[in-house]
Motif scaffolding. Sequence first.
Motif, short mmCIF file in Angstrom:
data_model
loop_
_atom_site.label_atom_id
_atom_site.label_comp_id
_atom_site.label_asym_id
_atom_site.label_seq_id
_atom_site.Cartn_x
_atom_site.Cartn_y
_atom_site.Cartn_z
N VAL A 108 6.77 -13.84 14.53
CA VAL A 108 6.81 -14.68 13.33
C VAL A 108 7.04 -13.85 12.09
N ILE A 109 6.35 -12.70 11.99
CA ILE A 109 6.54 -11.82 10.84
C ILE A 109 7.97 -11.31 10.77
N ALA A 110 8.49 -10.87 11.93
CA ALA A 110 9.85 -10.35 11.95
C ALA A 110 10.86 -11.44 11.59
N ALA A 111 10.62 -12.65 12.09
CA ALA A 111 11.56 -13.75 11.82
C ALA A 111 11.55 -14.15 10.34
N SER A 112 10.40 -13.90 9.68
CA SER A 112 10.32 -14.25 8.26
C SER A 112 10.79 -13.13 7.35
N GLY A 113 11.32 -12.08 7.96
CA GLY A 113 11.87 -10.98 7.17
C GLY A 113 10.86 -9.97 6.71
N GLY A 114 9.69 -9.90 7.40
CA GLY A 114 8.65 -8.96 7.00
C GLY A 114 9.06 -7.53 7.24
N THR A 115 8.67 -6.62 6.37
CA THR A 115 8.95 -5.20 6.50
C THR A 115 7.67 -4.42 6.20
N ALA A 116 7.66 -3.17 6.66
CA ALA A 116 6.48 -2.34 6.45
C ALA A 116 6.30 -2.01 4.98
N GLU A 117 5.14 -2.36 4.43
CA GLU A 117 4.82 -2.02 3.04
C GLU A 117 3.51 -1.26 3.03
N SER A 118 2.94 -1.07 1.88
CA SER A 118 1.71 -0.29 1.78
C SER A 118 0.50 -1.20 1.67
N GLY A 119 -0.67 -0.61 1.97
CA GLY A 119 -1.93 -1.31 1.76
C GLY A 119 -2.05 -2.59 2.55
N SER A 120 -2.68 -3.59 1.93
CA SER A 120 -2.89 -4.87 2.59
C SER A 120 -1.58 -5.55 2.93
N SER A 121 -0.53 -5.32 2.13
CA SER A 121 0.77 -5.91 2.42
C SER A 121 1.31 -5.40 3.74
N ARG A 247 -9.97 -8.58 2.31
CA ARG A 247 -9.50 -9.78 1.62
C ARG A 247 -9.82 -9.75 0.13
N SER A 248 -10.97 -9.19 -0.24
CA SER A 248 -11.42 -9.25 -1.63
C SER A 248 -11.14 -7.98 -2.44
N TRP A 249 -11.14 -6.82 -1.76
CA TRP A 249 -11.08 -5.57 -2.50
C TRP A 249 -9.95 -4.64 -2.04
N GLY A 250 -9.24 -4.96 -0.93
CA GLY A 250 -8.10 -4.15 -0.51
C GLY A 250 -8.45 -3.07 0.51
N THR A 251 -7.40 -2.39 0.98
CA THR A 251 -7.59 -1.42 2.07
C THR A 251 -8.33 -0.16 1.62
N GLU A 252 -8.28 0.20 0.36
CA GLU A 252 -9.03 1.38 -0.08
C GLU A 252 -10.53 1.17 0.09
N SER A 253 -11.00 -0.02 -0.23
CA SER A 253 -12.41 -0.33 -0.02
C SER A 253 -12.75 -0.30 1.46
N VAL A 254 -11.82 -0.77 2.29
CA VAL A 254 -12.00 -0.71 3.75
C VAL A 254 -12.16 0.73 4.20
N ALA A 255 -11.31 1.62 3.67
CA ALA A 255 -11.37 3.02 4.05
C ALA A 255 -12.72 3.64 3.69
N LEU A 256 -13.22 3.35 2.50
CA LEU A 256 -14.50 3.92 2.06
C LEU A 256 -15.66 3.39 2.90
N PHE A 257 -15.64 2.10 3.22
CA PHE A 257 -16.70 1.53 4.06
C PHE A 257 -16.63 2.11 5.46
N SER A 258 -15.41 2.28 5.98
CA SER A 258 -15.23 2.82 7.33
C SER A 258 -15.74 4.25 7.40
N VAL A 259 -15.49 5.03 6.36
CA VAL A 259 -16.00 6.41 6.31
C VAL A 259 -17.52 6.41 6.34
N SER A 260 -18.14 5.52 5.59
CA SER A 260 -19.61 5.43 5.57
C SER A 260 -20.16 5.10 6.95
#
Length: 507
Positions: A108-121, A247-260
């Motif tokens: 579905v993503i490929a059919a909608s023209g999705g491409t690799a981007e950064s972060g949550s995108s 969802r609320s704070w982005g992948t950087e917050s995910v990275a910090l929580f994961s490190v903890s």
Amino acid sequence: MTGRLVRNTMASATAGLSVMLGGFLSTVLVARMLGVEAAGIVAFATWVVTVSIVVADLGTPGTLSRYLPELLARGDQAEAAGVTRHLFRWPGIIVSLLFLGFGAYAIVIAASGGTAESGSSHIRTDSLFWILVGLACVFQTAANYVNGYLRGSQGFGRMARLAVLSAVLQVVATALGGWLFGANGALAGAIAVGFLPSLLLPGILSRRGSLSPELRRRVDRFTFETWLGYVGTAFAWSRMEIFFLERSWGTESVALFSVSLTLANLATQGPLLLTGGLLPYLSEQSGVNAGEKIRDAYAIGTRLIAFLVLPACFGAAAIAPVLVPAIYGGAFAGAVPSAVLLVAGAGFSAASSVGVTYLLAMERTRFVFLTGGVSAILVLLVGFTVVPTFGLLGAAVARVSIQTAVVLARVWYIHRSLKTPTPYSSLARILLAATACALAAWSCTRLLDGVAALAVAIPVGALVYGVAVRIVHALPRSDYERLNKALVVLPSAIRVPAVTILRLLCP
């Protein structure tokens, strides 16, 4: 505890330590090579795989660890093979559907023209990301089933060898994949870690056997209730906060929580690995109605795990302000407050891990399900309210609070319903000694800077803990004797200093 339990425990510890170190080194490589944002992407993928496996395996590895020892102790090879084949059907179907679902989403993503981007995108628009996640789910689900079979059939040595090789393969695949292809390439490690154990699955399932209706009902009830408990517990223990943080704070917050959380796991997993051979042992004893041995094993195991895990967690929390930047780099300094909370709180939940094993051995799966379900509801409430408002620190405080409540409920139930007292007096003395360890280590980080602070704080904290343990009589002499016997299986280069330390600790 028997010599076989000691050998199985050491082999299980080797396997678990290999998995832990492989995962830890992989996260460090990603953080150092690719930065905070890519580390968040990989952490999110790891969370998706973890939750998917909880859903897919239906708790069957735990069922294998519970029932195979009982059947094999009775010499019933046919029913053991029947249980093994019977249990795999639904996990095989579910993980196949999950893979098809991830593949369909990628299409579905490929059919909608999705491409690799950064972060949550990147997570929402890259079809290859979801295909790799699906492959990781397949291989890790198969590996979990094989490991459950090996535990249940007392094949701990084979499991340990597989784990060591898989950990090496994971680190190499993560490094090469990340270097060549970035965040997506680093996911090769999540696939590689399950590859070697998966190769054993066809041979395990090829053995034919029989299964009586009565045993089938027991096995199915245990599996279903345990799985429901695991699903609920997964929300409280398996990084569910990552979903809400992303969802609320982005992948950087995910990275910090994961490190903890990774630091918390690093502090707790070493001691927890020593419980790996405990469920098969308790299950075997329950099969021969050795009730007193089971209660003794619970008390002894709880004391010894607390003896090891509380100083590790409190000490790691004390030096976290220096430790986190030293391991992951200065960009991850924002993870320090949550790391302090999560590492210290993990000590209490880890110390109660023997209680979970005891409940499963006694087939009290409904209580596991109840506490898991309540935990899941609380985590969802926190995810929709606290995490969007307070972010990383709010997620950490909520996690520690929920897990502590579950621990207290577990101890109360074991004491009241199973008539098995928890060794409160010893635990209180161990807690006091661990607190002294943390204060000493923290003082060193205040007096010194950088890596030098770690080089001094760790041995000073250990020394203070040892002195405090001896002064407050943290463990009874019988526990030191058991530890001394357990060390016999270690190489002499490790055994001799360990025995010397035990003699110094024992008053």
